[in-house]
Design an enzyme around this catalytic site. Structure first.
Site, PDB file in Angstrom:
ATOM      1  N   GLY A 113       0.843  -1.200   0.000  1.00 59.11           N
ATOM      2  CA  GLY A 113       0.000   0.000   0.000  1.00 59.11           C
ATOM      3  C   GLY A 113       0.871   1.240   0.000  1.00 59.11           C
ATOM      4  N   SER A 114       0.373   2.307  -0.614  1.00 60.87           N
ATOM      5  CA  SER A 114       1.212   3.504  -0.783  1.00 60.87           C
ATOM      6  C   SER A 114       0.363   4.758  -0.857  1.00 60.87           C
ATOM      7  CB  SER A 114       2.035   3.365  -2.057  1.00 60.87           C
ATOM      8  OG  SER A 114       1.145   3.104  -3.136  1.00 60.87           O
TER       9      SER A 114
ATOM     10  N   ASN B 169      -1.788   7.822   1.516  1.00 65.09           N
ATOM     11  CA  ASN B 169      -1.333   8.857   2.437  1.00 65.09           C
ATOM     12  C   ASN B 169      -0.622   8.242   3.647  1.00 65.09           C
ATOM     13  OD1 ASN B 169      -2.874  11.166   4.640  1.00 65.09           O
ATOM     14  ND2 ASN B 169      -1.487  11.775   3.020  1.00 65.09           N
ATOM     15  N   TRP B 170      -1.231   7.225   4.250  1.00 71.06           N
ATOM     16  CA  TRP B 170      -0.633   6.566   5.417  1.00 71.06           C
ATOM     17  C   TRP B 170       0.371   5.501   4.983  1.00 71.06           C
ATOM     18  CZ3 TRP B 170       1.120   7.217   9.833  1.00 71.06           C
ATOM     19  CH2 TRP B 170       1.100   6.300  10.890  1.00 71.06           C
ATOM     20  N   GLY B 171       0.069   4.791   3.920  1.00 73.94           N
ATOM     21  CA  GLY B 171       0.986   3.768   3.432  1.00 73.94           C
ATOM     22  C   GLY B 171       2.355   4.370   3.118  1.00 73.94           C
TER      23      GLY B 171
ATOM     24  N   LYS C 117      -7.493   0.523   9.056  1.00 75.51           N
ATOM     25  CA  LYS C 117      -8.541   0.866  10.020  1.00 75.51           C
ATOM     26  C   LYS C 117      -9.906   0.520   9.429  1.00 75.51           C
ATOM     27  CE  LYS C 117      -5.844   4.161  12.666  1.00 75.51           C
ATOM     28  NZ  LYS C 117      -5.648   5.523  13.173  1.00 75.51           N
TER      29      LYS C 117
ATOM     30  N   ALA D 138      -1.650  11.097   9.111  1.00 74.11           N
ATOM     31  CA  ALA D 138      -0.423  10.808   8.345  1.00 74.11           C
ATOM     32  C   ALA D 138       0.372  12.071   8.011  1.00 74.11           C
ATOM     33  CB  ALA D 138      -0.811  10.063   7.063  1.00 74.11           C
TER      34      ALA D 138
ATOM     35  N   LYS E 229     -13.655   4.288  15.624  1.00 75.06           N
ATOM     36  CA  LYS E 229     -13.564   5.744  15.804  1.00 75.06           C
ATOM     37  C   LYS E 229     -13.903   6.485  14.513  1.00 75.06           C
ATOM     38  CE  LYS E 229      -9.706   6.425  13.412  1.00 75.06           C
ATOM     39  NZ  LYS E 229      -9.467   7.373  12.323  1.00 75.06           N
TER      40      LYS E 229
ATOM     41  N   ARG F  90      -9.827  13.007   8.172  1.00 77.58           N
ATOM     42  CA  ARG F  90     -10.544  13.225   6.901  1.00 77.58           C
ATOM     43  C   ARG F  90     -12.027  12.908   7.033  1.00 77.58           C
ATOM     44  NH1 ARG F  90      -6.563   9.301   3.715  1.00 77.58           N
ATOM     45  NH2 ARG F  90      -7.225   8.118   5.539  1.00 77.58           N
TER      46      ARG F  90
HETATM   47  P1  NAD Z   1      -5.586   6.703   1.059  1.00 78.86           P
HETATM   48  O1  NAD Z   1      -6.798   7.229   1.708  1.00 78.86           O
HETATM   49  O2  NAD Z   1      -4.501   7.665   0.714  1.00 78.86           O
HETATM   50  O3  NAD Z   1      -6.110   5.905  -0.225  1.00 78.86           O
HETATM   51  C1  NAD Z   1      -5.566   5.948  -1.459  1.00 78.86           C
HETATM   52  C2  NAD Z   1      -4.840   4.659  -1.761  1.00 78.86           C
HETATM   53  O4  NAD Z   1      -5.764   3.685  -2.283  1.00 78.86           O
HETATM   54  C3  NAD Z   1      -3.779   4.879  -2.825  1.00 78.86           C
HETATM   55  O5  NAD Z   1      -2.593   4.227  -2.489  1.00 78.86           O
HETATM   56  C4  NAD Z   1      -4.414   4.226  -4.036  1.00 78.86           C
HETATM   57  O6  NAD Z   1      -3.455   3.744  -4.927  1.00 78.86           O
HETATM   58  C5  NAD Z   1      -5.168   3.088  -3.416  1.00 78.86           C
HETATM   59  N1  NAD Z   1      -6.165   2.516  -4.324  1.00 78.86           N
HETATM   60  C6  NAD Z   1      -7.103   3.160  -5.070  1.00 78.86           C
HETATM   61  N2  NAD Z   1      -7.822   2.268  -5.788  1.00 78.86           N
HETATM   62  C7  NAD Z   1      -7.327   1.039  -5.478  1.00 78.86           C
HETATM   63  C8  NAD Z   1      -7.644  -0.272  -5.881  1.00 78.86           C
HETATM   64  N3  NAD Z   1      -8.635  -0.529  -6.747  1.00 78.86           N
HETATM   65  N4  NAD Z   1      -6.934  -1.299  -5.357  1.00 78.86           N
HETATM   66  C9  NAD Z   1      -5.956  -1.073  -4.460  1.00 78.86           C
HETATM   67  N5  NAD Z   1      -5.602   0.147  -4.036  1.00 78.86           N
HETATM   68  C10 NAD Z   1      -6.281   1.192  -4.543  1.00 78.86           C
HETATM   69  O7  NAD Z   1      -4.965   5.515   1.931  1.00 78.86           O
HETATM   70  P2  NAD Z   1      -4.196   5.624   3.319  1.00 78.86           P
HETATM   71  O8  NAD Z   1      -4.364   6.964   3.945  1.00 78.86           O
HETATM   72  O9  NAD Z   1      -2.811   5.141   3.085  1.00 78.86           O
HETATM   73  O10 NAD Z   1      -5.028   4.618   4.233  1.00 78.86           O
HETATM   74  C11 NAD Z   1      -4.707   3.261   4.395  1.00 78.86           C
HETATM   75  C12 NAD Z   1      -5.254   2.788   5.722  1.00 78.86           C
HETATM   76  O11 NAD Z   1      -4.591   3.511   6.765  1.00 78.86           O
HETATM   77  C13 NAD Z   1      -6.754   3.055   5.936  1.00 78.86           C
HETATM   78  O12 NAD Z   1      -7.348   1.946   6.553  1.00 78.86           O
HETATM   79  C14 NAD Z   1      -6.785   4.243   6.864  1.00 78.86           C
HETATM   80  O13 NAD Z   1      -7.907   4.261   7.727  1.00 78.86           O
HETATM   81  C15 NAD Z   1      -5.533   4.042   7.666  1.00 78.86           C
HETATM   82  N6  NAD Z   1      -4.960   5.271   8.240  1.00 78.86           N
HETATM   83  C16 NAD Z   1      -4.893   6.417   7.543  1.00 78.86           C
HETATM   84  C17 NAD Z   1      -4.328   7.540   8.121  1.00 78.86           C
HETATM   85  C18 NAD Z   1      -4.204   8.844   7.398  1.00 78.86           C
HETATM   86  O14 NAD Z   1      -4.026   9.880   8.058  1.00 78.86           O
HETATM   87  N7  NAD Z   1      -4.241   8.866   6.084  1.00 78.86           N
HETATM   88  C19 NAD Z   1      -3.825   7.469   9.414  1.00 78.86           C
HETATM   89  C20 NAD Z   1      -3.903   6.271  10.103  1.00 78.86           C
HETATM   90  C21 NAD Z   1      -4.482   5.178   9.502  1.00 78.86           C
HETATM   91  P1  13P Z   2      -9.045   9.734   8.771  1.00 78.73           P
HETATM   92  O1  13P Z   2      -9.011   8.544   7.876  1.00 78.73           O
HETATM   93  O2  13P Z   2     -10.416  10.171   9.176  1.00 78.73           O
HETATM   94  O3  13P Z   2      -8.226  10.896   8.233  1.00 78.73           O
HETATM   95  O4  13P Z   2      -8.328   9.328  10.127  1.00 78.73           O
HETATM   96  C1  13P Z   2      -6.957   9.279  10.151  1.00 78.73           C
HETATM   97  C2  13P Z   2      -6.549   8.512  11.343  1.00 78.73           C
HETATM   98  O5  13P Z   2      -6.796   7.336  11.428  1.00 78.73           O
HETATM   99  C3  13P Z   2      -5.872   9.266  12.409  1.00 78.73           C
HETATM  100  O6  13P Z   2      -5.402   8.413  13.425  1.00 78.73           O
END
Ligand code: NAD
Ligand code: 13P
Length: 417
Positions: A10-11, A13-15, A136, A169, A273, A339
Site C-alpha cells: 500500500g502507498s 497517504n498513510w501507506g 482501520k 499521516a 472511531k 478526513r
Molecule cells: P488513502 O486514503 O490515501 O487511499 C488511497 C490509496 O488507495 C492509494 O494508495 C491508491 O493507490 C489506493 N487505491 C485506489 N484504488 C485502489 C484499488 N482498486 N486497489 C488497491 N488500491 C487502490 O490511503 P491511506 O491513507 O494510506 O489509508 C490506508 C489505511 O490507513 C486506511 O485503513 C486508513 O484508515 C488508515 N490510516 C490512515 C491515516 C491517514 O491519516 N491517512 C492514518 C492512520 C491510519
Molecule cells: P481519517 O481517515 O479520518 O483521516 O483518520 C486518520 C486517522 O486514522 C488518524 O489516526
C-alpha cells in the site's frame, strides 16, 4: 546470518508515511533488516501538479506511471506531496514481486481493497513471514465480523498483528511527534503441540527449502477459535521476530511506539472511531460547538468499548480503548483533524452527501468511516443489536438520509442509570 526483508503493501497517504518510517529504521538497524524496503503501489497514471517542485523536470502535463515518479523523484506526488521519501523505498507495481522473500509484510491500504490483494498473495509469501495490519476497518460478511489482522492471517496462513494510533499521516510525514500502539502477540510455538512441516506447497515458487525441523501450529483468533492461520517457526538464521524487532522497525524519535498484546482492541479502536469522527463532523458542520463534539466523543467511546466487550470479550481489554493511543487518543485526533471528520463537516455545511465531498476534496484518498458505518450496522442488524449502539446507527441513518443531524441528541440519549 540472514536479515529481515520488509514490504509495505500500500502507498496511499498513510501507506507512504509508514514506508518512510520503516525505511528510515531499516537503514538505522542494518544488523536486523535489509536496507531496501519494497512498497507495493496500485499503479496509476499521474500528472505531476504544476505546484510540485518536480514539475519542471517532467514532461509537462504528460501523465506518468506513479511507480516511476516515486522511484525517480522519491516523492509520492499524489498521495503524500512535498514529503521527501528515503531513497531505499522501492516502488513496485507488482504485489507478488513486492512481497517476494520478505519476512515482514506491512498491510496499509484502504480496507475496501485488502480482499483482492490478499487473494493475489496466497501461496506467494514466505510461509514464516509475519504481518502487521495498519488498516482501520473491520471485515464484515453477512452476520460475521472479523479483524483485518486475523482475516489476513487466515488468508495467508501467517500470524498478523496490528498497528493503530492517533496518527494523522500528514503530521507524521512532517515528523511532528505522535504516539502509536502496536499489537503483536504470537504464542510461543509449543514444541509438544507443533507439527513438523513438510515442503510447503508454495516452497518451489518462492525458492525456499523447508526442512522437517521447521515447526508450525494452528493459531486461535481473538475469540478463542482455531483458525486456518498458522504460526511457523522463523528459521534460526534470521533474528527472532519478537517485540524488540517490531519496536525497532516502527519507533522513531517523532513516532513513539507502545507494544501491547491486545490485537482486537487495537484493531477495533481504529475502525470504530471512524464512525464517531463522522458524527463529530456532522455536529460541527451543523454549527454546534465543542460541547456537542465532546458529547459525541463520550457516547462514541462508550459504544466502542461496549462493542469490543460484546463481540470480542474473549480478548479485548477496556484499557486498550481508554489508555492507549489506538483508543481515546485516536478518537480525539480523528474528531479534530481527520478526513472523516472534515468531510462530514463539509457535507453538513454544504448540505451535500459525504460521498460527494470525498469525491471532490480528497484527490483519490478514501474515507473509511462511511463503509465501516454500513458494515458495522449490517453486522449489528443481523444480530438484532443495532438499537444498543444508537450513535453508530444514527451515523448510518444520516448518511443514508433517514435521519438528520438534529436528531442526534435524542437518538443517543440513554435513560439515567
Ligand atoms: P488513502 O486514503 O490515501 O487511499 C488511497 C490509496 O488507495 C492509494 O494508495 C491508491 O493507490 C489506493 N487505491 C485506489 N484504488 C485502489 C484499488 N482498486 N486497489 C488497491 N488500491 C487502490 O490511503 P491511506 O491513507 O494510506 O489509508 C490506508 C489505511 O490507513 C486506511 O485503513 C486508513 O484508515 C488508515 N490510516 C490512515 C491515516 C491517514 O491519516 N491517512 C492514518 C492512520 C491510519
Ligand atoms: P481519517 O481517515 O479520518 O483521516 O483518520 C486518520 C486517522 O486514522 C488518524 O489516526
Amino acid at each position: 546470518s540472514k536479515k529481515h526483508k520488509v514490504t509495505v503493501v500500500g502507498s496511499g497517504n498513510w501507506g507512504s508515511t509508514i514506508a518512510k518510517i520503516v525505511a528510515e529504521n531499516t537503514k538505522a538497524h542494518p544488523e536486523t533488516f535489509e536496507e531496501d524496503v519494497q512498497m507495493w503501489v496500485y499503479e496509476e497514471e499521474v500528472t505531476i501538479p504544476k505546484e510540485s517542485k518536480h514539475y519542471d523536470e517532467s514532461s509537462g502535463d504528460k501523465p506518468q506511471k506513479l511507480t516511476e515518479i516515486i522511484n525517480k523523484y522519491h516523492e509520492n506526488v499524489k498521495y503524500l506531496p512535498d514529503i521527501a521519501l528515503p531513497k531505499n523505498i522501492i516502488a513496485n507495481p507488482s504485489v507478488e514481486e513486492a512481497v517476494k522473500d520478505s519476512s515482514i509484510l506491512i498491510f496499509n491500504l484502504p480496507h475496501q481493497f485488502i480482499g483482492r490483494i490478499s487473494k493475489q498473495l496466497e501461496g506467494k509469501i514466505l510461509p514464516f513471514a509475519r504481518g502487521v495490519s495498519c488498516i482501520k476497518g473491520v471485515n464484515v460478511t453477512e452476520s460475521e465480523i472479523s479483524l483485518f489482522s486475523e482475516w489476513i492471517g487466515e488468508g495467508l496462513g501467517i500470524y498478523c498483528g496490528a498497528l493503530s494510533g492517533a496518527n494523522i499521516a500528514n503530521e507524521i510525514a512532517l515528523e511532528k511527534w505522535s504516539e502509536t500502539t502496536v499489537a503483536y502477540d504470537p504464542p510461543v510455538i509449543d514444541s509438544q503441540a507443533a507439527t513438523p512441516t513438510g515442503p510447503s506447497p508454495s516452497s518451489s515458487q518462492i525458492n525456499l527449502t523447508i526442512t522437517d525441523t521447521d515447526k508450525q501450529q494452528d493459531l486461535k483468533d481473538s475469540r478463542g477459535r482455531t483458525t486456518k492461520a498458522r504460526l511457523r517457526a522463523v528459521p534460526s538464521s534470521y533474528p527472532p521476530l519478537d517485540h524488540s524487532v517490531f519496536k525497532s522497525l516502527f519507533h522513531r524519535p517523532y513516532f513513539h511506539v507502545r507494544m501491547v498484546s491486545d490485537v482486537a482492541g487495537v484493531s477495533l479502536g481504529g475502525a470504530l472511531k471512524n464512525i464517531v469522527a463522522l458524527a463529530a463532523g456532522f455536529v460541527e458542520g451543523r454549527g454546534w460547538g465543542d460541547n456537542a463534539k465532546a458529547a459525541v466523543m463520550r457516547v462514541g467511546l462508550l459504544e466502542m468499548v461496549e462493542f469490543g466487550k460484546e463481540f470480542f470479550g474473549h480478548s479485548v481489554h477496556t484499557a486498550t480503548f481508554t489508555e492507549e493511543s489506538c483508543g481515546v487518543a485516536d478518537l480525539i485526533t480523528s474528531c479534530s483533524g481527520g478526513r472523516n471528520f472534515k468531510c462530514a463537516r463539509m457535507a453538513a455545511e454544504r448540505n451535500v452527501s459525504v460521498a460527494e465531498v470525498e469525491k471532490t476534496e480528497l484527490n483519490g484518498q478514501m474515507l473509511q468511516g462511511t463503509s465501516t458505518a454500513k458494515e458495522v450496522n449490517s453486522f449489528l442488524k443481523a444480530r438484532g443489536r443495532e438499537d444498543a449502539y444508537p450513535l453508530f446507527k444514527a451515523v448510518l441513518d444520516i448518511l443514508e438520509g433517514r435521519k438528520t443531524v438534529d436528531d442526534i441528541p435524542d437518538l443517543v440519549a440513554r435513560p439515567d442509570e
